[in-house]
Design a protein around this motif. Structure first.
Motif, PDB file in Angstrom:
ATOM      1  N   HIS A   1       0.842  -1.193   0.000  1.00  0.00           N
ATOM      2  CA  HIS A   1       0.000   0.000   0.000  1.00  0.00           C
ATOM      3  C   HIS A   1       0.869   1.232   0.000  1.00  0.00           C
ATOM      4  CE1 HIS A   1      -2.706  -3.101   1.578  1.00  0.00           C
ATOM      5  NE2 HIS A   1      -3.667  -2.394   1.007  1.00  0.00           N
ATOM      6  N   ALA A   2       0.323   2.210  -0.608  1.00  0.00           N
ATOM      7  CA  ALA A   2       1.043   3.471  -0.677  1.00  0.00           C
ATOM      8  C   ALA A   2       0.036   4.602  -0.544  1.00  0.00           C
ATOM      9  CB  ALA A   2       1.815   3.605  -1.987  1.00  0.00           C
ATOM     10  N   LEU A   3       0.501   5.643   0.073  1.00  0.00           N
ATOM     11  CA  LEU A   3      -0.377   6.789   0.290  1.00  0.00           C
ATOM     12  C   LEU A   3       0.212   7.971  -0.446  1.00  0.00           C
ATOM     13  CD1 LEU A   3      -2.194   7.777   3.490  1.00  0.00           C
ATOM     14  CD2 LEU A   3      -0.817   9.524   2.381  1.00  0.00           C
ATOM     15  N   TYR A   4      -0.641   8.584  -1.153  1.00  0.00           N
ATOM     16  CA  TYR A   4      -0.205   9.755  -1.909  1.00  0.00           C
ATOM     17  C   TYR A   4      -1.141  10.897  -1.566  1.00  0.00           C
ATOM     18  CZ  TYR A   4       2.339   6.265  -4.517  1.00  0.00           C
ATOM     19  OH  TYR A   4       3.175   5.241  -4.855  1.00  0.00           O
ATOM     20  N   TYR A   5      -0.468  12.003  -1.486  1.00  0.00           N
ATOM     21  CA  TYR A   5      -1.286  13.159  -1.169  1.00  0.00           C
ATOM     22  C   TYR A   5      -0.873  14.336  -2.027  1.00  0.00           C
ATOM     23  CZ  TYR A   5       2.637  14.927   1.650  1.00  0.00           C
ATOM     24  OH  TYR A   5       3.854  15.385   2.073  1.00  0.00           O
ATOM     25  N   ARG A   6      -1.840  15.240  -2.039  1.00  0.00           N
ATOM     26  CA  ARG A   6      -1.624  16.439  -2.838  1.00  0.00           C
ATOM     27  C   ARG A   6      -2.139  17.606  -2.046  1.00  0.00           C
ATOM     28  NH1 ARG A   6      -3.934  18.936  -7.641  1.00  0.00           N
ATOM     29  NH2 ARG A   6      -5.896  18.288  -6.746  1.00  0.00           N
ATOM     30  N   LYS A   7      -1.359  18.642  -2.017  1.00  0.00           N
ATOM     31  CA  LYS A   7      -1.801  19.843  -1.323  1.00  0.00           C
ATOM     32  C   LYS A   7      -2.626  20.696  -2.247  1.00  0.00           C
ATOM     33  CE  LYS A   7       1.851  20.277   2.099  1.00  0.00           C
ATOM     34  NZ  LYS A   7       2.899  21.158   2.663  1.00  0.00           N
ATOM     35  N   GLU A   8      -3.433  21.517  -1.648  1.00  0.00           N
ATOM     36  CA  GLU A   8      -4.311  22.318  -2.496  1.00  0.00           C
ATOM     37  C   GLU A   8      -3.502  23.294  -3.334  1.00  0.00           C
ATOM     38  OE1 GLU A   8      -6.881  24.467   0.224  1.00  0.00           O
ATOM     39  OE2 GLU A   8      -5.498  26.159   0.219  1.00  0.00           O
ATOM     40  N   SER A   9      -4.102  23.624  -4.386  1.00  0.00           N
ATOM     41  CA  SER A   9      -3.520  24.562  -5.345  1.00  0.00           C
ATOM     42  C   SER A   9      -2.113  24.149  -5.774  1.00  0.00           C
ATOM     43  CB  SER A   9      -3.517  25.980  -4.762  1.00  0.00           C
ATOM     44  OG  SER A   9      -2.586  26.069  -3.699  1.00  0.00           O
ATOM     45  N   SER A  10      -1.881  22.848  -5.748  1.00  0.00           N
ATOM     46  CA  SER A  10      -0.599  22.353  -6.233  1.00  0.00           C
ATOM     47  C   SER A  10      -0.843  20.981  -6.844  1.00  0.00           C
ATOM     48  CB  SER A  10       0.418  22.275  -5.088  1.00  0.00           C
ATOM     49  OG  SER A  10       1.575  21.575  -5.523  1.00  0.00           O
ATOM     50  N   GLU A  11      -0.221  20.739  -7.866  1.00  0.00           N
ATOM     51  CA  GLU A  11      -0.404  19.482  -8.546  1.00  0.00           C
ATOM     52  C   GLU A  11       0.606  18.428  -8.135  1.00  0.00           C
ATOM     53  OE1 GLU A  11      -3.773  20.585 -10.211  1.00  0.00           O
ATOM     54  OE2 GLU A  11      -2.831  18.611 -10.534  1.00  0.00           O
ATOM     55  N   ARG A  12       1.477  18.805  -7.317  1.00  0.00           N
ATOM     56  CA  ARG A  12       2.549  17.883  -6.946  1.00  0.00           C
ATOM     57  C   ARG A  12       1.992  16.806  -6.026  1.00  0.00           C
ATOM     58  NH1 ARG A  12       8.298  19.579  -4.202  1.00  0.00           N
ATOM     59  NH2 ARG A  12       9.104  17.435  -4.012  1.00  0.00           N
ATOM     60  N   VAL A  13       2.413  15.598  -6.343  1.00  0.00           N
ATOM     61  CA  VAL A  13       1.961  14.449  -5.556  1.00  0.00           C
ATOM     62  C   VAL A  13       3.087  14.009  -4.640  1.00  0.00           C
ATOM     63  CG1 VAL A  13       1.142  12.082  -5.616  1.00  0.00           C
ATOM     64  CG2 VAL A  13       0.445  13.682  -7.411  1.00  0.00           C
ATOM     65  N   TYR A  14       2.749  13.881  -3.456  1.00  0.00           N
ATOM     66  CA  TYR A  14       3.729  13.449  -2.474  1.00  0.00           C
ATOM     67  C   TYR A  14       3.334  12.074  -1.944  1.00  0.00           C
ATOM     68  CZ  TYR A  14       4.897  18.431  -2.295  1.00  0.00           C
ATOM     69  OH  TYR A  14       5.271  19.708  -2.609  1.00  0.00           O
ATOM     70  N   GLU A  15       4.310  11.408  -1.543  1.00  0.00           N
ATOM     71  CA  GLU A  15       4.034  10.138  -0.902  1.00  0.00           C
ATOM     72  C   GLU A  15       4.257  10.270   0.599  1.00  0.00           C
ATOM     73  OE1 GLU A  15       6.187   6.817  -2.438  1.00  0.00           O
ATOM     74  OE2 GLU A  15       5.081   5.390  -1.194  1.00  0.00           O
ATOM     75  N   CYS A  16       3.588   9.408   1.237  1.00  0.00           N
ATOM     76  CA  CYS A  16       3.644   9.455   2.695  1.00  0.00           C
ATOM     77  C   CYS A  16       5.083   9.328   3.174  1.00  0.00           C
ATOM     78  CB  CYS A  16       2.799   8.326   3.288  1.00  0.00           C
ATOM     79  SG  CYS A  16       2.907   8.167   5.043  1.00  0.00           S
ATOM     80  N   PRO A  17       5.490  10.200   4.012  1.00  0.00           N
ATOM     81  CA  PRO A  17       6.893  10.162   4.425  1.00  0.00           C
ATOM     82  C   PRO A  17       7.174   9.068   5.469  1.00  0.00           C
ATOM     83  CG  PRO A  17       5.752  12.017   5.445  1.00  0.00           C
ATOM     84  CD  PRO A  17       4.757  11.360   4.530  1.00  0.00           C
ATOM     85  N   ASP A  18       6.151   8.720   6.199  1.00  0.00           N
ATOM     86  CA  ASP A  18       6.404   7.810   7.317  1.00  0.00           C
ATOM     87  C   ASP A  18       5.262   6.807   7.428  1.00  0.00           C
ATOM     88  OD1 ASP A  18       7.012   6.553   9.687  1.00  0.00           O
ATOM     89  OD2 ASP A  18       7.377   8.408  10.791  1.00  0.00           O
ATOM     90  N   TYR A  19       5.599   5.557   7.134  1.00  0.00           N
ATOM     91  CA  TYR A  19       4.569   4.518   7.224  1.00  0.00           C
ATOM     92  C   TYR A  19       4.602   3.767   8.535  1.00  0.00           C
ATOM     93  CZ  TYR A  19       3.555   4.960   2.237  1.00  0.00           C
ATOM     94  OH  TYR A  19       3.170   5.399   1.010  1.00  0.00           O
ATOM     95  N   HIS A  20       5.550   4.028   9.360  1.00  0.00           N
ATOM     96  CA  HIS A  20       5.781   3.118  10.478  1.00  0.00           C
ATOM     97  C   HIS A  20       5.505   3.711  11.843  1.00  0.00           C
ATOM     98  CE1 HIS A  20       7.610   0.533   7.483  1.00  0.00           C
ATOM     99  NE2 HIS A  20       8.372   1.533   7.073  1.00  0.00           N
ATOM    100  N   THR A  21       5.653   5.011  11.914  1.00  0.00           N
ATOM    101  CA  THR A  21       5.560   5.587  13.258  1.00  0.00           C
ATOM    102  C   THR A  21       4.211   5.320  13.902  1.00  0.00           C
ATOM    103  OG1 THR A  21       7.017   7.356  12.499  1.00  0.00           O
ATOM    104  CG2 THR A  21       5.886   7.697  14.586  1.00  0.00           C
ATOM    105  N   ALA A  22       3.236   5.446  13.080  1.00  0.00           N
ATOM    106  CA  ALA A  22       1.884   5.322  13.631  1.00  0.00           C
ATOM    107  C   ALA A  22       1.366   3.904  13.574  1.00  0.00           C
ATOM    108  CB  ALA A  22       0.939   6.260  12.890  1.00  0.00           C
TER     109      ALA A  22
END
Lengths: 640, 204
Positions: free
Chosen positions: A61-82
């Motif tokens: 699984h992978a989580l991708y996010y995008r901030k508003e007014s930006s098209e850049r897609v980021y991936e979750c930086p930390d899958y383990h802490t939580a």
């Protein structure tokens, strides 16, 4: 952008490749879903997702996010802490007031699946940690305890700088209860709880919420036990005391109001002795001798020898109606006034009860008044009645006479006279002369009390006799028939009858000596069931005038010889010197029966008033039941 | 306006004596006002969202990503660190600008319900209060040139051109942006207030 394109291509390749894999039935992964995203302090946040079916193949699984007014897609930086299936955004990656568009992708060899995108604004997903350092203490306010709960905000939440403002809420409940009691504390970090149950154990929990966010979890439970405080119990006791005092006052008042009736109910008054001559004071003093001496009548039992005549004279009470007295005066002139038994207001002591029946008296008196004198017939009729009555007497008077002895206190006080009567009789001296004189005296006494009888003139007596006889007889009969009549009364009646008989007898006969003739002789006929000594006039069979009862001659059974041990009054037979009746001596027991019966048949003629004398077998003794033996000569007639 | 006059008079009286105390009081007032406005905005938005159907909601979400809020041009700290770094004056000025930017557009919020009619005057009052705070906190002379320098774009034009098709979308955007901006102002004012207060725990 490039990165994103590369990723997409990779995904497509994966999708293409998965169908080529033969063998097991594998499928692309199911669609994951983002369950929630939370920020504990408005500085970082975490997102969790739920993976779908993995399709039998290892899935990533992978989580991708995008901030508003930006098209850049980021991936979750930390899958383990939580933890598992989560993505943690740290401070650097977190921007406030910025919309995050988050997507989760599940990928396996056969394919990938995209979740629905979720818009997240960190500001609105804040859910702080529960408050920390919670303390509960008991404090007192004027003797009433209360709980003071205090806590600290969660460590991460920066309330000091005002970055996050929290409001708190706490809940309280007793250990045994099920319902929590909620209290909103606002921004403060302490809270007071009042109205505690004495001795109860309480549970307290606290939670917090940012001004725009979610409620935190409840903090760890704090236990506290409230000490027993006395106030509540004291108030209850005070109320109880007041209430009971009030009730007590009411009861006392009621008792006081009804004291008298209650006293009579619980402790009924002891009836005092009601004996005449009985002195309560003597009893209280406790001197028994005095008491009993007071009770004792001086002359009973007879201990002294007193003069027979005196006693007789003294105590023999003959009732004389007032009207008779009047009539007597008249009769002196008129020769035969109507004797009337006066209407007597009987007193309890006198023996004048026989003619007390008002109605009868009135009737009879009225009749006789009108008629004046009775004819001989009438008198004879009355006589026969008397005779019949006499016949009614039974032979076994002896037995009765045995049993009954009049005690002083019998007949309700009337008997006062009787003892005196009794006493002299047994002591009677055997001097015939004396007897006679005494008899005469007695007669006189007998007659003297009766106004009509005390007249020296016999004629008057005679004249009065019938009427008297009538009346008294008439009066006597109902009395005799009545079982309730008192002994004294009965005897009185008899005596009166006898007296009147005497008078009557004297009237027609006129033969006897005045002294003798003036008296009526009574003999004890029998004693009936009620201890009544029934007396009958003694009629001498000799020298009888037809139709009239004659003076009894011959034997004189009027004297009481004595009282024997069996309480039998022994009468002494006297023999009259003048007349002798043939066949006088008759033993009573049974002998006179014939005489009697025959006499009943004949109304007029033979003075069948056979002498029934209740005489004891032991010779010449006559028993007088109540002792009322007139000093009349008694004569037993063999045949009438 | 009466309140503004009152505030001004109080300020003029209190400036000389105890500016901080007055400042705190003013801050408290401003914070409470902005909180109220934020609550209003939240309610409006939730009402609007509930009235939408799911399909429309999905579309709006997608659309929203692409659009902007009218106040995006105002650069404001977007995290705590930045906010902490900013001075009180800066925070106040940003707040002022934000409130001002919404003063006019709030009128175009779909009328009908009472709260919506009250938004614009409240915004005006809040703006005045913030201005007072700015003047009270520091020498406002420095700020005025800044405020004047801040050239606000003609906001009115942006929202007036509404087409019927886009009305729904516009309303959604308006409400969302308004809600966000109010929360920003509230946060900034609260931080500024706590920074000025002598107590450590200002958020009691």
């Amino acid at each position: 952008m490039m990165k994103k394109a590369v990723e997409l291509v990779l995904l497509l390749l994966l999708l293409f490749f998965t169908p080529h894999i033969m063998g097991k039935r594998y499928s692309p992964p199911g669609k994951p879903t983002l369950t929630r995203c939370r920020s504990p302090e408005k500085e970082t946040f975490t997102c969790w997702w739920e993976p779908g079916s993995d399709g039998g193949l290892p899935t990533t699984h992978a989580l991708y996010y995008r901030k508003e007014s930006s098209e850049r897609v980021y991936e979750c930086p930390d899958y383990h802490t939580a933890g598992e299936n989560s993505c943690f955004f740290n401070k650097n990656d977190t921007s406030i007031w910025v919309n995050y568009n988050i997507t989760v992708v599940a990928t396996n060899t056969l394919g990938s699946a995209f979740s629905d995108p979720v818009d997240v604004d960190v500001v609105y997903i804040v859910k702080p940690n529960p408050p920390e350092k919670q303390t509960v203490t008991i404090m007192e306010d004027k003797g009433w305890p209360f709980l003071r709960v205090s806590w600290e905000p969660p460590q991460k939440a920066d309330t000091r700088s005002g970055w996050i403002t929290l409001i708190y809420e706490l809940r309280v409940k007793l250990e045994e209860e099920n319902e929590w009691e909620m209290h909103l504390a606002g921004h403060q970090k302490t809270f007071n709880i009042f109205s505690l149950r004495s001795g109860g154990k309480y549970l307290v929990e606290v939670r917090c919420k940012p001004d725009h966010g979610f409620w935190s979890e409840w903090s760890s439970t704090s236990y506290i036990k409230v000490p027993d405080y006395f106030h509540r119990e004291k108030s209850v006791w005070i109320l109880l005391t007041i209430f009971s005092a009030f009730i007590f006052l009411i009861l006392t008042w009621l008792l006081h109001m009804n004291s008298r009736s209650l006293k009579n109910c619980i402790l009924p008054p002891v009836p005092g002795p009601k004996i005449k001559g009985f002195d309560n004071q003597l009893l209280k003093n406790g001197k028994s001798d005095e008491i009993f001496s007071a009770l004792m009548v001086s002359n009973f039992p007879p201990t002294t020898s007193s003069n027979y005549e005196d006693l007789l004279v003294e105590y023999l009470e003959v009732y004389v109606p007032v009207e008779q007295e009047l009539m007597q005066e008249e009769s002196k002139d008129l020769h035969g006034g109507c004797l009337k038994c006066e209407r007597s207001t009987s007193d309890s002591d006198s023996g004048r009860g026989s003619c007390d029946s008002h109605t009868l008296l009135m009737d009879k008196c009225g009749e006789t008044k009108e008629e004046g004198r009775h004819t001989d017939r009438a008198s004879s009729r009355m006589l026969t009645e008397a005779q019949r009555h006499q016949k009614g007497w039974e032979k076994d008077t002896l037995t009765y006479a045995h049993g009954d002895m009049v005690s002083p206190d019998m007949s309700n006080g009337r008997v006062k006279t009787w003892p005196s009567v009794f006493s002299p009789l047994p002591q009677y001296s055997s001097n015939p002369l004396d007897k006679q004189s005494s008899l005469e005296m007695a007669k006189q006494h007998c007659l003297s009390t009766s106004s009509c009888l005390t007249q020296p003139g016999h004629s008057t007596k005679e004249a009065l006799g019938p009427s008297n006889w009538d009346f008294c007889l008439g009066n006597k009969q109902p009395h005799l028939l009545h079982p309730q009549t008192q002994v004294g009364r009965q005897l009185q009646a008899h005596s009166e009858v006898n007296i009147s008989n005497i008078g009557r007898k004297q009237a027609p006969a006129g033969l006897q000596s005045p002294a003798l003739r003036s008296t009526e002789y009574v003999e004890v006929q029998r004693v009936n069931e009620e201890d009544l000594v029934l007396l009958q006039p003694v009629v001498s069979g000799c020298g009888r005038i037809e139709g009239y009862p004659q003076m009894p001659k011959g034997k004189d059974y009027s004297k009481v010889k004595g009282v024997d041990s069996d309480n039998m009054l022994l009468l002494q037979r006297e023999v009259m010197e003048e007349d002798w009746c043939p066949g006088v001596d008759q033993e009573i027991n049974g002998g006179t029966g014939n005489c009697y019966t025959s006499s009943t048949v004949n109304t007029t003629q033979k003075p069948t008033a056979c002498i029934h004398t209740a005489m004891p077998v032991q010779g010449d003794m006559a028993l007088a039941m109540n002792g009322y033996v007139d000093t009349a000569t008694m004569c037993t007639l063999p045949t009438c | 306006m009466e309140r503004a006059v009152l505030l001004l008079s109080l300020l003029s009286l209190g400036v000389s004596s105890q500016p901080i105390t007055d400042g705190q009081r003013l801050f408290s007032i401003a914070v409470s006002r902005v909180q109220h406005l934020h609550l209003l905005a939240q309610r409006l938005f939730s009402d609007f969202e509930s009235s939408l159907q799911t399909e429309e909601q999905r579309q709006l979400n997608k659309i929203f990503l692409q659009d902007f809020c009218n106040s995006d041009y105002i650069i404001s700290p977007i995290d705590k660190h930045e906010t902490q770094r900013s001075s009180v004056l800066k925070l106040l000025s940003i707040s002022y600008r934000l409130v001002e930017s919404w003063e006019f557009p709030s009128r175009s919020l779909s009328g009908g319900s009472a709260p919506r009619n009250q938004i614009s005057p409240k915004l005006s009052e809040l703006k005045t209060g913030i201005l007072l705070l700015i003047k009270a906190s520091e020498d406002g002379a420095e700020l005025f040139p800044d405020s004047s320098a801040l050239q606000l774009p003609p906001y009115g034009n942006y929202y007036q051109s509404l087409s019927a098709d886009e009305s729904l979308r516009r309303t959604y955007e308006l409400l969302a942006c308004f809600k966000k901006d109010m929360h920003k102002v509230e946060t900034y004012l609260t931080v500024a207030k706590c920074r000025l207060s002598p107590e450590a725990n200002c958020t009691l």
